[in-house]
Scaffold this active site. Structure first.
Site, short mmCIF file in Angstrom:
data_model
loop_
_atom_site.label_atom_id
_atom_site.label_comp_id
_atom_site.label_asym_id
_atom_site.label_seq_id
_atom_site.Cartn_x
_atom_site.Cartn_y
_atom_site.Cartn_z
N CYS A 167 -5.50 -6.68 0.96
CA CYS A 167 -6.20 -5.82 2.04
C CYS A 167 -6.60 -5.99 3.24
O CYS A 167 -6.80 -6.33 4.13
CB CYS A 167 -5.35 -4.40 1.71
N HIS A 178 1.74 -6.22 3.49
CA HIS A 178 1.23 -5.48 4.42
C HIS A 178 1.96 -5.38 5.68
O HIS A 178 1.79 -6.14 6.42
CB HIS A 178 -0.47 -5.81 4.29
N ARG A 208 -9.73 -10.39 -11.27
CA ARG A 208 -10.18 -8.84 -10.70
C ARG A 208 -10.71 -9.02 -12.64
O ARG A 208 -10.15 -9.96 -12.85
CB ARG A 208 -9.48 -8.65 -10.98
N HIS A 268 1.12 -0.48 2.14
CA HIS A 268 1.24 -1.59 0.77
C HIS A 268 2.33 -2.00 0.83
O HIS A 268 2.70 -0.74 0.13
CB HIS A 268 0.07 -1.24 -0.05
N ASP A 274 2.57 -9.79 -2.36
CA ASP A 274 2.21 -9.31 -1.45
C ASP A 274 1.84 -8.69 -0.21
O ASP A 274 1.82 -9.85 0.23
CB ASP A 274 0.29 -8.96 -2.12
N LYS A 285 2.46 7.64 -2.27
CA LYS A 285 2.86 6.71 -2.84
C LYS A 285 4.21 7.08 -3.66
O LYS A 285 5.05 7.58 -3.52
CB LYS A 285 2.64 5.33 -2.92
N GLN A 305 0.35 -12.28 -6.76
CA GLN A 305 1.36 -11.11 -6.49
C GLN A 305 1.92 -10.96 -4.62
O GLN A 305 1.84 -12.07 -3.98
CB GLN A 305 0.77 -9.68 -5.66
#
Length: 720
Positions: A416, A467, A445, A593, A465, A546, A463
């Site tokens: 992000c 946005h 991570r 997200h 992922d 969320k 991911q």
């Protein structure tokens, strides 16, 4: 995570919690408040029960004395509550009258019937979990939870963890650390001399049986920080928790059952008598707070149920889960492996990479039709980026940070912040929105070594992922599209799932009006899907509400993969803006997200265990095996020609030209989970066909290769 799940909750000084079930019973003894196991029997003592007081560690009596002082303080407060009539509203709208300071969720439920009340484990009072025997003080909404509810299971296993802690403390003089409920069961981390052996497990289980027979009541008190530090001064781990988690001037809660007193926010079952079946499942080493730099502990796992039948069903599921373990199947099918040279980072072998790429390819196809733009962002960023995003302040311990030319840099832990940089690198207009960035970039991570677990908890991962940068007015449509997206994907995988709307937490940023509008938009979008969803009050992220999605695999285990989150914070921190339709005005976008697979590695693991390694054809790394019935040059040549044709159609196809027997080849292909086995003999060769059978030995008969290509392409296109 264990600290958040189990240990304690804090309150500001003016707030006082209510009583435990035992204290409440003292105040309303004439109401005969007992749980089902206690009905018609004398109330069990709240002392050590069958444990010999002379054999108890010295700190136990000191702990009990301090607990009794806090209990007396509560009882005095309870007695001061005016006994007035209050209204209790049940989920069906029925309203019951009760007496403040006397009636409890249990007594209210008992007005329907005693057997009805005895079914429940915990209550929800105005949405907050409470002990069944904790007195009500004001008008409220009341919901009751049995073991079949998620809250009921959580509380039941949390209480069972306390029973395990009591047994470990009594047998081994262990220092209790943390003991949370987990997905199915619970564990307790303890500091003790030596390890828990197989023989010790039997001792623990016998001690648990004794504790259960005593029907020890769970009692609750509130402590000041100073009282808690004094009560647990013998245990450096509890002292550390109190020091870190309880602000000066705040209070925390503790629960007692028998001689055990533990820091805990509760609530709990009425008594240990609710536990009808109990099993210690395993013991292993762990590190305090999951950090290898800290003390080594013993972690003892267990599971418990309100009846014996459930334990038998659990044992069957565990046996099946062991067969489906993704780490086991991953090695057997040569999909991936791990090596100490790079902890928490999987080595994906060719067949595993086929599956990995198929998952990414599947999502890419969905992106194409849903208007997502794929981007590629750097793997390494200057720490200035994370100072801006806030991760340097709140996520630093989970990041890989290093020096480059006297500056701090870090491996990217999420996409992000980089996507915010991409949004702001040029002027944006309302006409550009919604802007949907998707990124399969590699993330790192720094998970604690003790937390690493196969593909489900790794340090290096990718991911699906995305946005979405959009206007406030577009949020509802984008959320609706995200839910439809996950419905499509999870439908292909054969997952059932549940949706939860997590709303504004106590600590949040932004204006309440903006939060209310966002939550209303999420709620409306969920309603319009026609799918069932549940409210999860106060569990939103601090930057926005969320939608949490829980999927269920073939064994009905719960997994959280997808996420849909609104974010008002990052646009503010990065100064993101766009030209509104009124060109003189600049507005901030909202970020959504969104991930469907979540971590590709984690979804890989879930799919292995969901399918037991019997991959559907479209994603299978071994789709077709061709087996000649005999050893001859002509048959081998024909089999090889079929192999080449299918390879050209981009199917994962192999041919077995070894000198093994025909039966051996067929069995080997079935065990390797090839979806289809194509048998070729003289007849098939002469007719230019193959004899088709499946890995489950279902025979489909003769097919031409052209016919098979059409059928296989259809299966692949339809994700079958």
């Amino acid at each position: 995570a264990a600290l958040r799940a189990c240990t304690l909750c804090t309150r500001s000084p003016p707030s006082l919690h209510m009583a435990s079930e035992d204290q409440a019973a003292t105040a309303v003894a004439n109401m005969n408040v007992n749980d089902s196991a206690d009905a018609g029997k004398p109330a069990p003592p709240s002392s050590a029960g069958s444990a010999d007081p002379q054999s108890l560690p010295a700190f136990v009596q000191h702990r009990l004395d301090l607990f009794d002082q806090a209990k007396k303080r509560y009882e005095d407060r309870l007695a001061s509550i005016p006994r007035r009539e209050i209204k209790v509203t049940l989920p069906d709208g029925n309203v019951k009258t009760a007496t403040a300071g006397e009636d409890t969720p249990f007594t209210v439920a008992s007005t329907i019937s005693k057997s009805f009340a005895e079914k429940f484990i915990v209550a929800k009072v105005n949405g907050e979990l409470r002990d069944m025997h904790r007195p009500l003080e004001e008008d409220c909404n009341l919901e009751l939870c049995d073991f079949n509810s998620q809250d009921g299971k959580h509380v039941f296993w949390h209480s069972s963890a306390h029973v395990l802690g009591e047994a470990l403390e009594l047998i081994f003089d262990a220092k209790l650390c943390v003991g949370p409920p987990i997905e199915e069961g619970f564990y307790y981390d303890v500091a003790m001399d030596g390890a828990v052996s197989e023989g010790d497990v039997q001792k623990v289980e016998q001690m648990v049986k004794d504790i259960v027979k005593e029907r020890q009541r769970f009692e609750r008190v509130e402590l000041t920080k100073e009282e808690a530090l004094e009560m647990f001064k013998y245990n450096k781990y509890k002292v550390e928790i109190i020091g870190k988690k309880v602000p000066d001037g705040a209070t925390c809660t503790a629960y007692r059952c028998g001689p055990l007193i533990d820091l805990c926010r509760g609530p709990h079952v009425p008594s240990t008598g609710k536990i009808k079946s109990y099993m210690v499942t395993k013991a292993s080493s762990a590190y305090w707070l999951g950090d290898a730099k800290n003390d080594s502990l013993q972690r003892v796992y267990g599971v418990a149920f309100p009846d014996n039948k459930m334990l038998k069903e659990y044992k069957h599921r565990i046996e099946e889960a062991a067969k489906r373990d993704h780490r086991k199947i991953g090695l057997e099918q040569e999909l991936f492996f791990f090596d100490p040279i790079s902890p928490g980072s999987a080595f994906f072998l060719p067949h595993g990479t086929r599956i990995y790429n198929k998952l990414v390819e599947f999502i890419r196809k969905c992106y194409w039709k849903r208007g997502f733009e794929e981007v590629i962002s750097p793997n390494v960023f200057n720490m200035q980026l994370y100072e801006t995003s806030g991760h340097a302040q709140n996520y630093l311990e989970n990041m890989f940070v290093f020096d480059v030319e006297e500056q701090k840099f870090a491996m990217k832990p999420m996409n992000c912040p980089g996507h915010c940089v991409m949004f702001r690198h040029r002027a944006r207009s309302w006409r550009d929105l919604p802007l949907r960035f998707a990124d399969f970039g590699v993330l790192h991570r720094n998970e604690y070594s003790g937390a690493l677990h196969g593909l489900t908890r790794v340090r290096r991962f990718q991911q699906d992922d995305a946005h979405i940068f959009c206007m406030t007015s577009q949020v509802k449509d984008e959320i609706r599209g995200a839910i439809d997206f996950l419905h499509e994907v999870y439908g292909v995988f054969g997952f059932e799932y549940e949706l939860y709307l997590s709303t504004r937490p106590e600590k949040y940023i932004g204006e309440v009006a903006v939060w209310d509008k966002a939550e209303q938009d999420l709620s409306s979008a969920l309603d319009e899907t026609g799918l069932k969803w549940q409210l999860n009050p106060g569990d939103g992220a601090f930057y926005g509400p969320k939608i949490d999605i829980i999927v269920f695999d073939a064994l009905k285990r719960r997994h959280q993969c997808a996420t849909i989150q609104l974010d008002f914070q990052l646009p503010e921190r990065f100064g993101l803006e766009y030209a509104a339709s009124d060109e003189d005005k600049r507005d901030r976008p909202v970020i959504i997200h969104r991930a469907i697979l979540g971590s590709v590695e984690r979804m890989f693991a879930i799919l292995i265990e969901h399918t037991a390694g019997k991959w559907p054809f479209w994603i299978s790394p071994r789709q077709i095996m061709i087996v000649p019935v005999a050893h001859s040059d002509e048959l081998f040549q024909f089999a090889s020609s079929v192999h080449e044709r299918l390879k050209k159609e981009q199917f994962y196809c192999d041919v077995d030209l070894s000198d093994k027997s025909f039966k051996y080849k067929i069995r080997a292909a079935q065990l390797a989970q090839y979806n289809f086995i194509l048998v070729v003999g003289e007849k098939e060769m002469n007719e230019g066909k193959v004899n088709v059978r499946t890995r489950d030995n279902k025979v489909h008969g003769l097919r031409s290769v052209d016919e098979l290509v059409v059928e296989f392409n259809e299966m692949r296109d339809k994700f079958q």
